[in-house]
Motif scaffolding. Structure first.
Motif, short mmCIF file in Angstrom:
data_model
loop_
_atom_site.label_atom_id
_atom_site.label_comp_id
_atom_site.label_asym_id
_atom_site.label_seq_id
_atom_site.Cartn_x
_atom_site.Cartn_y
_atom_site.Cartn_z
N THR A 96 1.00 -1.34 0.11
CA THR A 96 -0.01 0.03 -0.11
C THR A 96 1.01 1.17 -0.12
O THR A 96 2.05 1.21 0.60
CB THR A 96 -1.00 -0.01 1.31
OG1 THR A 96 -1.54 -1.16 1.17
CG2 THR A 96 -1.93 1.06 1.31
N VAL A 97 0.36 2.29 -0.67
CA VAL A 97 1.31 3.54 -0.70
C VAL A 97 0.96 4.28 0.50
O VAL A 97 -0.03 4.46 1.18
CB VAL A 97 0.67 4.49 -2.02
CG1 VAL A 97 1.45 5.64 -2.06
CG2 VAL A 97 0.88 3.61 -3.34
N SER A 98 2.09 4.81 0.91
CA SER A 98 2.01 5.35 2.37
C SER A 98 2.54 6.84 2.16
O SER A 98 3.52 7.10 1.17
CB SER A 98 2.72 4.78 3.50
OG SER A 98 4.21 4.66 3.28
N ILE A 99 2.28 7.62 3.07
CA ILE A 99 2.99 8.97 2.94
C ILE A 99 4.51 8.99 2.92
O ILE A 99 5.23 9.84 2.50
CB ILE A 99 2.40 9.98 4.19
CG1 ILE A 99 2.69 11.16 3.87
CG2 ILE A 99 2.76 9.26 5.54
CD1 ILE A 99 2.03 12.31 4.94
N GLY A 127 2.46 6.25 -9.03
CA GLY A 127 1.04 6.06 -9.83
C GLY A 127 -0.05 6.66 -9.34
O GLY A 127 -0.95 6.80 -10.08
N HIS A 128 0.02 6.91 -7.97
CA HIS A 128 -1.15 7.20 -7.27
C HIS A 128 -1.02 8.76 -6.81
O HIS A 128 -0.09 8.94 -5.88
CB HIS A 128 -1.21 6.36 -5.78
CG HIS A 128 -1.53 5.05 -6.29
ND1 HIS A 128 -2.65 4.52 -6.84
CD2 HIS A 128 -0.70 3.93 -6.16
CE1 HIS A 128 -2.18 3.02 -6.86
NE2 HIS A 128 -1.38 2.81 -6.52
#
Length: 165
Positions: A96-99, A127-128
């Protein structure tokens, strides 16, 4: 030959259903604890057995030879289906993309960042696109490009202007 063709078509139907619906036999063979028992493997085996047996029967071979050839074809295709499904199940996936992944990236200021408060930046991570609150040591106007230098909270980052030569 008709029995072989019916088996081949039934195997194809099982393969198509397992492709669309997923594993139809999920949980049916839990007592055996075998990873090779799945609807894709069984469908591949049955379809190859049927079509291999039909081809050898159509060539005029005796029934015993047709059964052996069909069984060999079924084993090969069943093994290949098992190998492919295992390859897909064991393949890595992106997390999962995180900050924290935004640190070091270039972002665009969406709303002005005052020297003593927060503005908003847009950064693309893997890409998000992410919209994050941003703080800077000096005021930065909207539209400027900035580097994300650190994480302040789960929704805020610190930024600095991109140095222009």
């Amino acid at each position: 030959m008709t029995v072989f063709l019916v088996l081949g078509l039934a195997g194809l139907v099982l393969l198509a259903l397992s492709l669309v619906v997923g594993d139809l036999l999920d949980g049916a063979f839990n007592a055996l604890e075998a990873d090779w028992i799945s609807s894709a493997v069984i469908g591949g085996f049955v379809s190859a057995f049927g079509f291999g047996g039909a081809a050898s029967d159509g060539a005029g071979l005796p029934v015993a030879a047709s059964l052996a050839i069909g069984g060999g074809c079924g084993l090969v295709v069943g093994w290949f289906a098992w190998w492919l499904t295992r390859l897909l199940k064991d393949s890595p996936s992106d997390g999962t993309v995180s900050i924290g992944d935004s640190v070091g990236l270039v972002a665009k200021v969406v709303t002005d960042i005052p020297g003593d408060g927060y503005g908003v930046v847009r950064v693309v991570v893997g890409g998000h696109p992410m919209r994050l609150n941003a703080s800077a040591h000096r005021p930065i106007e909207a539209g400027a490009e900035v580097n994300v230098t650190g994480v302040l909270s789960p929704t805020a980052v610190s930024v600095t202007e991109v140095w222009q030569s």
